[in-house]
Design an enzyme around this catalytic site. Structure first.
Site, PDB file in Angstrom:
ATOM      1  N   ASP A   1      -0.251  -6.799  14.686  1.00  0.00           N
ATOM      2  CA  ASP A   1       1.148  -7.230  14.715  1.00  0.00           C
ATOM      3  C   ASP A   1       2.017  -6.109  15.276  1.00  0.00           C
ATOM      4  O   ASP A   1       1.945  -4.968  14.829  1.00  0.00           O
ATOM      5  CB  ASP A   1       1.626  -7.556  13.298  1.00  0.00           C
TER       6      ASP A   1
ATOM      7  N   TYR B   1       9.821  -1.982  17.459  1.00  0.00           N
ATOM      8  CA  TYR B   1       9.157  -0.837  16.837  1.00  0.00           C
ATOM      9  C   TYR B   1       9.058   0.334  17.817  1.00  0.00           C
ATOM     10  O   TYR B   1       8.415   0.235  18.872  1.00  0.00           O
ATOM     11  CB  TYR B   1       7.756  -1.207  16.330  1.00  0.00           C
TER      12      TYR B   1
HETATM   13  P1  NAP Z   1       3.130  -1.812   4.342  1.00  0.00           P
HETATM   14  O1  NAP Z   1       2.053  -2.229   5.239  1.00  0.00           O
HETATM   15  O2  NAP Z   1       3.330  -2.511   3.046  1.00  0.00           O
HETATM   16  O3  NAP Z   1       3.010  -0.259   4.011  1.00  0.00           O
HETATM   17  C1  NAP Z   1       2.797   0.721   4.989  1.00  0.00           C
HETATM   18  C2  NAP Z   1       2.782   2.081   4.293  1.00  0.00           C
HETATM   19  O4  NAP Z   1       1.795   2.063   3.271  1.00  0.00           O
HETATM   20  C3  NAP Z   1       2.421   3.221   5.222  1.00  0.00           C
HETATM   21  O5  NAP Z   1       3.161   4.354   4.807  1.00  0.00           O
HETATM   22  C4  NAP Z   1       0.943   3.453   4.966  1.00  0.00           C
HETATM   23  O6  NAP Z   1       0.561   4.796   5.137  1.00  0.00           O
HETATM   24  C5  NAP Z   1       0.836   3.077   3.511  1.00  0.00           C
HETATM   25  N1  NAP Z   1      -0.486   2.521   3.209  1.00  0.00           N
HETATM   26  C6  NAP Z   1      -1.180   1.592   3.921  1.00  0.00           C
HETATM   27  N2  NAP Z   1      -2.365   1.352   3.348  1.00  0.00           N
HETATM   28  C7  NAP Z   1      -2.421   2.157   2.256  1.00  0.00           C
HETATM   29  C8  NAP Z   1      -3.407   2.379   1.285  1.00  0.00           C
HETATM   30  N3  NAP Z   1      -4.585   1.741   1.299  1.00  0.00           N
HETATM   31  N4  NAP Z   1      -3.134   3.290   0.298  1.00  0.00           N
HETATM   32  C9  NAP Z   1      -1.952   3.943   0.266  1.00  0.00           C
HETATM   33  N5  NAP Z   1      -0.995   3.784   1.168  1.00  0.00           N
HETATM   34  C10 NAP Z   1      -1.221   2.887   2.167  1.00  0.00           C
HETATM   35  O7  NAP Z   1       4.565  -1.857   5.071  1.00  0.00           O
HETATM   36  P2  NAP Z   1       5.092  -2.222   6.523  1.00  0.00           P
HETATM   37  O8  NAP Z   1       4.602  -1.285   7.548  1.00  0.00           O
HETATM   38  O9  NAP Z   1       6.569  -2.407   6.361  1.00  0.00           O
HETATM   39  O10 NAP Z   1       4.527  -3.707   6.768  1.00  0.00           O
HETATM   40  C11 NAP Z   1       3.329  -3.960   7.475  1.00  0.00           C
HETATM   41  C12 NAP Z   1       3.605  -4.492   8.862  1.00  0.00           C
HETATM   42  O11 NAP Z   1       4.333  -5.718   8.788  1.00  0.00           O
HETATM   43  C13 NAP Z   1       4.524  -3.606   9.704  1.00  0.00           C
HETATM   44  O12 NAP Z   1       3.869  -2.451  10.162  1.00  0.00           O
HETATM   45  C14 NAP Z   1       4.967  -4.581  10.754  1.00  0.00           C
HETATM   46  O13 NAP Z   1       3.936  -4.760  11.724  1.00  0.00           O
HETATM   47  C15 NAP Z   1       5.182  -5.831   9.929  1.00  0.00           C
HETATM   48  N6  NAP Z   1       6.576  -5.974   9.441  1.00  0.00           N
HETATM   49  C16 NAP Z   1       7.313  -7.049   9.919  1.00  0.00           C
HETATM   50  C17 NAP Z   1       8.631  -7.202   9.510  1.00  0.00           C
HETATM   51  C18 NAP Z   1       9.427  -8.365  10.036  1.00  0.00           C
HETATM   52  O14 NAP Z   1      10.649  -8.390   9.883  1.00  0.00           O
HETATM   53  N7  NAP Z   1       8.792  -9.337  10.640  1.00  0.00           N
HETATM   54  C19 NAP Z   1       9.228  -6.305   8.613  1.00  0.00           C
HETATM   55  C20 NAP Z   1       8.441  -5.269   8.119  1.00  0.00           C
HETATM   56  C21 NAP Z   1       7.124  -5.120   8.523  1.00  0.00           C
HETATM   57  P3  NAP Z   1      -0.051   5.431   6.504  1.00  0.00           P
HETATM   58  O15 NAP Z   1       0.624   4.742   7.642  1.00  0.00           O
HETATM   59  O16 NAP Z   1       0.273   6.871   6.366  1.00  0.00           O
HETATM   60  O17 NAP Z   1      -1.530   5.173   6.524  1.00  0.00           O
END
Ligand code: NAP
Length: 281
Positions: A52, A57
């Protein structure tokens, strides 16, 4: 040995893995780029072949990282892209898509989403998406951050029923969609794509998950992710730029939460008792 990642079927009949990879925050620091590319490639090696991304971004930087990560293996990957609502006019989506395709170094985006809704009439955005489909530049389209009323409205515009997913905030701390949006999508066989499934890392430090995590011999994040993946019709897209997180997330797919675990989680993170407006990050 771990089992293959489960798939779910989109209305357009594509089967996609229920565990993919997010990219928000990637492509912002050149010094980290090689590690970010390596993390995405490791995820692909482990079967997390849905990626995604969004033009927003890193101001296009994340798409460039994805382009590098998928180079030479594009056919293995299902790329989800997102267009900004400020580019959501009929012509605007076409121009934005062309720019994204260049940064992604590919000729097609598999699923192209409206990132969130602003002022553009939905019929116009959908017409732009359908034109992109006809041109072969995207294979499918969908939406993001649409609440139930938005989905109902979308279903009423021409070609609106071609929507493939609604990408929304969903995790143990944000269960509002279980009341209405998730059932609405499920009745129509539209998978929901759960973003921020570990609440941007916050759930990794949530003590309410400690006991269950210890019982399973895994981390709290893995329990949070296994919980999102516990049900059909939900795709999770955690972001992990560190390889140890990528491996943990992959392994979370294989965790089976017992009914007693789920009851304990319901007590700690209660399901919604009524309609809650859709939350966004
Ligand atoms: P997330 O995936 O809930 O969390 C990401 C964070 O958690 C990063 O700091 C990562 O660290 C850490 N993490 C990941 N796996 C882990 C694990 N096993 N143990 C401990 N920490 C862990 O949050 P997000 O990035 O907001 O959401 C995921 C994706 O959804 C985004 O990247 C984006 O592609 C999409 N998104 C879409 C929208 C929208 O409006 N459509 C909004 C938000 C997000 P590291 O990176 O240091 O490994």
């Amino acid at each position: 040995m771990s089992s293959a990642i489960r798939t779910t079927r989109l209305p357009g009949r594509d089967d996609v893995p229920v565990l993919g990879q997010g990219t928000w925050g990637l492509g912002e620091r050149p010094a980290r780029r090689a590690d970010e590319v390596a993390a995405l490639r490791l995820g692909l090696d482990l079967g997390m072949t849905l990626i995604d991304t969004a033009e927003m971004y890193g101001d296009g930087g994340a798409e460039e990282v994805v382009g590098e990560a998928v180079s030479g293996r594009r056919d293995e990957v299902f790329i989800v892209g997102k267009v900004l609502p400020t580019h959501a006019s009929r012509l605007g989506v076409v121009t934005a898509c062309d720019h994204s395709l260049r940064r992604l170094r590919t000729d097609r985006i598999d699923l192209y989403l409206l990132h969130w809704r602003l002022g553009t009439p939905l019929a116009e955005t959908v017409a732009g998406f359908e034109a992109l489909k006809a041109a072969g530049k995207i294979r499918h389209w969908g939406v993001s951050n649409f609440d139930t009323a938005d989905m109902v409205e979308l279903a009423g515009v021409a070609d609106g029923r071609n929507v493939q997913t609604d990408q929304v905030l969903y995790n143990l701390r944000r269960r509002g969609i279980e009341y209405d949006l998730l059932p609405w999508c499920r009745e129509r066989a539209i998978p929901v794509m759960a973003y921020s499934p570990v609440e941007q890392g916050v759930l990794a430090g949530d003590g309410r998950l400690a006991r269950i995590a210890d019982r399973h011999g895994v981390s709290r994040s893995q329990i949070a992710l296994a919980w999102v993946l516990r049900q059909d019709g939900v795709i999770a897209i955690p972001r992990a730029s560190r390889s140890e997180h990528v491996r943990e997330n992959r392994a979370a797919h294989d965790i089976r939460l017992a009914p007693a675990d789920l009851q304990e989680l319901d007590r700690a993170f209660p399901p919604p008792a009524g309609k809650q407006p859709l939350e966004m990050i």
